[in-house]
Design a protein around this motif. Sequence first.
Motif, PDB file in Angstrom:
ATOM      1  N   THR A  44       0.966  -1.075  -0.052  1.00  0.00           N
ATOM      2  CA  THR A  44      -0.128   0.022   0.056  1.00  0.00           C
ATOM      3  C   THR A  44       0.612   1.252  -0.329  1.00  0.00           C
ATOM      4  O   THR A  44       0.118   2.598   0.394  1.00  0.00           O
ATOM      5  N   ALA A  81       5.337   6.706   3.473  1.00  0.00           N
ATOM      6  CA  ALA A  81       5.225   7.017   1.733  1.00  0.00           C
ATOM      7  C   ALA A  81       5.448   8.616   2.179  1.00  0.00           C
ATOM      8  O   ALA A  81       5.949   9.034   1.263  1.00  0.00           O
ATOM      9  N   SER A 129      -3.568   5.977  -1.059  1.00  0.00           N
ATOM     10  CA  SER A 129      -2.128   5.998  -1.530  1.00  0.00           C
ATOM     11  C   SER A 129      -2.277   8.396  -2.134  1.00  0.00           C
ATOM     12  O   SER A 129      -1.416   8.892  -1.680  1.00  0.00           O
TER      13      SER A 129
END
Length: 215
Positions: A44, A81, A129
Amino acid sequence: MLIVTCAAVLVWVPIPTVTELREWAAEFGPIFPILFFVANVLVTLFPIPRTMFTVTGGLLFGVLPGIMIAIGAGTLSAVIALLLVRVLGRDFVHARITAPTFHEVNARLARRGWLAVASLRLIAPIPFSVVNYCCALSSVRVFPFAVATFFGMMPGTVGVILLADAVTGETDPRLALLSGALLGIGVIGLIADSKLGAREALHLQPHDPVADAAH
């Protein structure tokens, strides 16, 4: 041909029940949930829908373990991320974006990023995302981002796992009520964030000296 093949597989290959799936997962021992958690985090990081992992986790491990794995892995993946994008390219992007709107949104996220992030997670109008990448390009701080992500994912995660678990006929209705309550809080947060943004825009409007003198 592909459609015919898939249809044949569905007809002739026995589909395991939820109970059989959970028994199969238990046979691998305690290491399997850990490996599933790590795979969830890594996959992910990329623009891949996390719903697949959420449903699978609920089916394999049950409602509460599935929720804990999905929310924990999602939060950790989002933070990683955020940090990766900031290290690799935030300064590069910032140096090349001159649109005033971008910098206004950036300042807004810096002031109360947790509210905007939580609302986006709760209502989920933007893929998981994409929210991570956009927040990475903003000035929202890491800790508020992580907390807002953790709590913001709860209603959607609970709702998806409850939907997957409904085939067992043993879903606790209290969890459904909790998911609905959290979703309602998300709607309130989104409205509050939009109201605050409109109020700020009103205060930031330039004054007309002639009109001010007339009053």
